[in-house]
Design an enzyme around this catalytic site. Sequence first.
Site, short mmCIF file in Angstrom:
data_model
loop_
_atom_site.label_atom_id
_atom_site.label_comp_id
_atom_site.label_asym_id
_atom_site.label_seq_id
_atom_site.Cartn_x
_atom_site.Cartn_y
_atom_site.Cartn_z
N ASP A 8 51.51 9.36 -86.05
CA ASP A 8 50.40 9.12 -86.74
C ASP A 8 49.52 8.31 -85.65
O ASP A 8 49.92 7.19 -85.45
CB ASP A 8 50.62 8.43 -87.93
N GLU A 39 46.01 11.88 -88.97
CA GLU A 39 45.47 11.34 -90.11
C GLU A 39 44.94 10.24 -90.38
O GLU A 39 44.14 9.78 -91.22
CB GLU A 39 46.21 11.76 -91.48
N ASN A 40 45.34 9.30 -89.54
CA ASN A 40 44.95 7.78 -89.16
C ASN A 40 43.81 7.66 -88.04
O ASN A 40 43.53 6.60 -87.51
CB ASN A 40 45.80 6.95 -88.94
N ASN A 67 48.01 11.54 -96.66
CA ASN A 67 47.31 11.15 -97.70
C ASN A 67 45.79 10.58 -97.44
O ASN A 67 45.22 10.35 -98.29
CB ASN A 67 48.14 10.06 -98.29
N HIS A 68 45.38 10.37 -96.08
CA HIS A 68 44.19 10.04 -95.82
C HIS A 68 43.16 11.22 -95.26
O HIS A 68 42.25 10.99 -94.91
CB HIS A 68 44.14 9.14 -94.66
N HIS A 151 55.09 14.21 -94.86
CA HIS A 151 54.07 12.83 -94.97
C HIS A 151 54.84 12.12 -96.24
O HIS A 151 54.30 12.53 -97.33
CB HIS A 151 52.80 13.27 -94.80
N HIS A 176 53.96 8.61 -91.72
CA HIS A 176 53.48 7.76 -92.81
C HIS A 176 53.51 6.39 -92.66
O HIS A 176 52.80 5.60 -92.82
CB HIS A 176 53.45 8.35 -94.19
N HIS A 178 55.05 4.75 -90.06
CA HIS A 178 54.78 4.17 -88.96
C HIS A 178 55.73 3.20 -87.92
O HIS A 178 55.19 2.81 -87.03
CB HIS A 178 53.32 3.09 -89.09
#
Length: 267
Positions: A8, A39-40, A67-68, A151, A176, A178
Amino acid sequence: MKILFVGDVVGSVGIKAIETYLPEIKKKVKPQLTIVNGENAAGGKGTKEPDYQKITRAGADVVTGGNHTWDKREILEFIDDPKKNILRPYNFPGEHVPGRGYLEIKVNTKKVYVINMMGTALMQPIDNPFLEADKLLKKLDKDAVKFVDFHAETTSEKIAFANYMTGRVSAVCGTHTHVQTNDAQVINKETAYLTDVGMTGSYDGILGDKKEPIINRFLTQRPNKFDVDEDGRMQIGFAVIDINDTTNNARSIKNYVITPNNQSFLN
């Protein structure tokens, strides 16, 4: 075939880490396919088109989500562009979900599917990834390499999913949480697995965010606004998967992390 998978990307520090380290990593690994979870990238939540462009210019072939995915509305302006290899979790509910949950690409003459799935345990409501993966695999060419970015929040769901997929996909790598895990393995000499590949972002924060608000949350048990640490030193977490092009089974998987205190991979 070697696949390089990077964890991520969090905020501008994560983008800088990708731009700094990914070309050097690729020189050493010489992967045929490079996948990055982005995604982050946009301030810790979501992906904007400039983030996607920077990640791909640095050397990513595919950018996956989580999810983001929908946190930045701008993603709706480019996620359906067939020229952009960006994914969102396949198992978002609904019949007309923007974007793609998997894509097919050719690596030399070999067909490869990159699949993005999201877990359900302690996550937002989403369709069952086990059942949705069953449906998807029935549609895909059996004689192809299949890589899954799973994820998910809980270790148990990730391990369960990987075991359920063993022999049907070439690799399941978790994202997810991290924090890179130390359980890289090839299950049953078939499917490569790693619970979490880690993150690419600030080494000096907590999961890529500034420390103080998170510590204060635990001290006071009151809500605090979490902000991405955009001033920290860089780290990058990644894994290298070696796959037999004939059998589509994984030969090996190895996890790595580069931090200010651990530069051994680059030496």
